[in-house]
Design an enzyme around this catalytic site. Structure first.
Site, PDB file in Angstrom:
ATOM      1  N   ARG A  46     -15.374 -12.134  -2.926  1.00 40.91           N
ATOM      2  CA  ARG A  46     -16.412 -11.089  -2.889  1.00 40.91           C
ATOM      3  C   ARG A  46     -16.923 -10.794  -4.300  1.00 40.91           C
ATOM      4  NH1 ARG A  46     -13.922  -6.375  -0.528  1.00 40.91           N
ATOM      5  NH2 ARG A  46     -13.442  -7.909   1.060  1.00 40.91           N
ATOM      6  N   ARG A  65      -5.058 -15.155 -12.300  1.00 40.72           N
ATOM      7  CA  ARG A  65      -4.474 -14.890 -10.979  1.00 40.72           C
ATOM      8  C   ARG A  65      -5.583 -14.497 -10.004  1.00 40.72           C
ATOM      9  NH1 ARG A  65       1.278 -13.541 -10.855  1.00 40.72           N
ATOM     10  NH2 ARG A  65       2.200 -14.003 -12.862  1.00 40.72           N
ATOM     11  N   ARG A 108     -14.553   1.037  -5.882  1.00 40.05           N
ATOM     12  CA  ARG A 108     -13.989   0.020  -4.989  1.00 40.05           C
ATOM     13  C   ARG A 108     -14.974  -0.255  -3.864  1.00 40.05           C
ATOM     14  NH1 ARG A 108     -10.578  -2.755  -1.893  1.00 40.05           N
ATOM     15  NH2 ARG A 108      -9.963  -1.962   0.154  1.00 40.05           N
ATOM     16  N   ASP A 224     -13.910  -3.219   9.448  1.00 46.20           N
ATOM     17  CA  ASP A 224     -13.874  -4.567  10.053  1.00 46.20           C
ATOM     18  C   ASP A 224     -13.254  -4.586  11.449  1.00 46.20           C
ATOM     19  OD1 ASP A 224     -11.113  -4.549   9.700  1.00 46.20           O
ATOM     20  OD2 ASP A 224     -11.081  -6.258   8.316  1.00 46.20           O
TER      21      ASP A 224
HETATM   22  O1  LIG Z   1     -11.307  -6.395   1.595  1.00 49.30           O
HETATM   23  P1  LIG Z   1     -10.392  -5.820   0.551  1.00 49.30           P
HETATM   24  O2  LIG Z   1     -11.129  -5.140  -0.542  1.00 49.30           O
HETATM   25  O3  LIG Z   1      -9.394  -6.817   0.027  1.00 49.30           O
HETATM   26  O4  LIG Z   1      -9.539  -4.664   1.293  1.00 49.30           O
HETATM   27  C1  LIG Z   1      -8.760  -4.808   2.460  1.00 49.30           C
HETATM   28  O5  LIG Z   1      -8.539  -6.133   2.879  1.00 49.30           O
HETATM   29  C2  LIG Z   1      -7.192  -6.546   2.586  1.00 49.30           C
HETATM   30  C3  LIG Z   1      -6.435  -6.765   3.875  1.00 49.30           C
HETATM   31  O6  LIG Z   1      -7.045  -7.739   4.625  1.00 49.30           O
HETATM   32  C4  LIG Z   1      -6.585  -5.410   1.775  1.00 49.30           C
HETATM   33  O7  LIG Z   1      -6.789  -5.683   0.414  1.00 49.30           O
HETATM   34  C5  LIG Z   1      -7.373  -4.243   2.285  1.00 49.30           C
HETATM   35  O8  LIG Z   1      -7.355  -3.101   1.484  1.00 49.30           O
HETATM   36  O1  LIG Z   2      -6.084  -2.806   5.302  1.00 48.42           O
HETATM   37  C1  LIG Z   2      -6.897  -3.156   6.164  1.00 48.42           C
HETATM   38  C2  LIG Z   2      -8.114  -3.799   5.809  1.00 48.42           C
HETATM   39  C3  LIG Z   2      -8.969  -4.188   6.795  1.00 48.42           C
HETATM   40  N1  LIG Z   2      -8.652  -3.943   8.096  1.00 48.42           N
HETATM   41  C4  LIG Z   2      -7.516  -3.339   8.439  1.00 48.42           C
HETATM   42  O2  LIG Z   2      -7.254  -3.136   9.625  1.00 48.42           O
HETATM   43  N2  LIG Z   2      -6.667  -2.952   7.471  1.00 48.42           N
END
Ligand SMILES: O=P(O)(O)O[C@H]1O[C@H](CO)[C@@H](O)[C@H]1O
Ligand SMILES: O=c1cc[nH]c(=O)[nH]1
Length: 266
Positions: A46, A65, A108, A224
């Site tokens: 992203r 990393r 964020r 999501d």
């Molecule tokens: O899409 P990002 O910003 O990574 O955030 C969410 O996605 C990840 C989990 O799939 C965790 O990092 C959660 O906080």
């Molecule tokens: O931490 C997360 C990120 C995306 N979707 C989830 O259900 N949990």
């Protein structure tokens, strides 16, 4: 293909593993390579998408990393994006690098699940605070300390999101060290009853470290899917809706930077 910033911007070439870069142990960036306004996605992919599709002249600064950093401009404002990786320890380490890099505001731009039946995949949530169900921030502040974002930055972020979509919500987030774990359904139902609308893995660490490191911080998340599905083992996110929400979140965050950017000059 993006070029490294020092290929094209006349910067000093300093090896990633040099002691000078290790002063910022996660990002390995040097002062001057990162703009005062920084987006913080979890996913390095992203970060790249933001640099390639949203920045003008976006260039890779450093990749160490899971921490990938790019700098460019947006509507003439210098901006950077740094991926924090998955989980709060990495996010906390990135936040600790930001004061040395001269960062004055960080947002964020993440993804989350939701326990809220009124929300749909692709909706965005501006976080007004977070439940600290992660360990990293407790290494920096006792758990009686609240996880709250910067008020002005959050107000600008919500305002920007509302100009882009009528599906911009605000509320509390549950930040956890687990993604799918035995207590997820019960916990998210408990907290949802008290206003939690999103579940993620980094917001509270970014908010607490923002306070500790004196870097105004805020969070916007694209939904999501519903946490009930994750708890039941249905792990596939609604990718198309999530990506639509991410695009809204990125634009809202960048527009919020432009809105507040004037006060960060001079
Ligand atoms: O899409 P990002 O910003 O990574 O955030 C969410 O996605 C990840 C989990 O799939 C965790 O990092 C959660 O906080
Ligand atoms: O931490 C997360 C990120 C995306 N979707 C989830 O259900 N949990």
């Amino acid at each position: 293909m993006l070029e490294t910033i020092w290929d094209t911007a006349n910067r000093r070439q300093v090896e990633r593993d040099s002691p000078e870069r290790a002063a910022c142990r996660a990002t390995r960036c040097l002062p001057g390579e990162i703009a005062p306004h920084v987006l913080l996605p979890g996913d390095p992919g992203r970060a790249r998408l933001i640099a390639e599709q949203y920045f003008d002249n976006g260039q890779l600064v450093m990749a160490n990393r899971e921490f990938h950093s790019y700098t460019g401009t947006y509507k003439g404002l210098p901006v950077s994006v740094i991926s924090t990786g998955l989980g709060s320890p990495g996010a906390a380490m990135v936040m600790q690098d930001l004061p040395r890099l001269g960062v004055r505001a960080a947002i964020r731009v993440g993804t989350c699940g939701t326990p809220d039946p009124d929300l749909r995949p692709g909706d965005v949530i501006v976080a007004t605070g977070a439940v600290r169900d992660e360990g990293a921030s407790k290494k920096h502040m006792p758990d009686i300390f609240p996880a709250v974002p910067d008020f002005d930055l959050t107000a600008a972020l919500l305002g920007a999101a509302r100009t882009l979509t009528d599906r911009a919500a605000y509320g509390l987030v549950l930040t956890s060290d687990g993604f799918r774990y035995p207590g997820l359904a019960e916990e998210s139902a408990l907290y949802a009853g008290a206003g939690v609308r999103g579940v993620d893995m980094e917001c509270s660490a970014i908010m607490v470290l923002g306070q500790v490191c004196k870097v105004p911080s805020a969070c916007i998340l694209s939904v999501d899917g519903h946490t009930g599905n994750v708890a039941a083992g249905k792990l596939a996110p609604d990718g198309e809706a999530r990506d639509r929400g991410i695009r809204t979140a990125i634009t809202a965050a960048l527009d919020a930077f432009v809105a507040i950017g004037q006060s960060h000059h001079g």
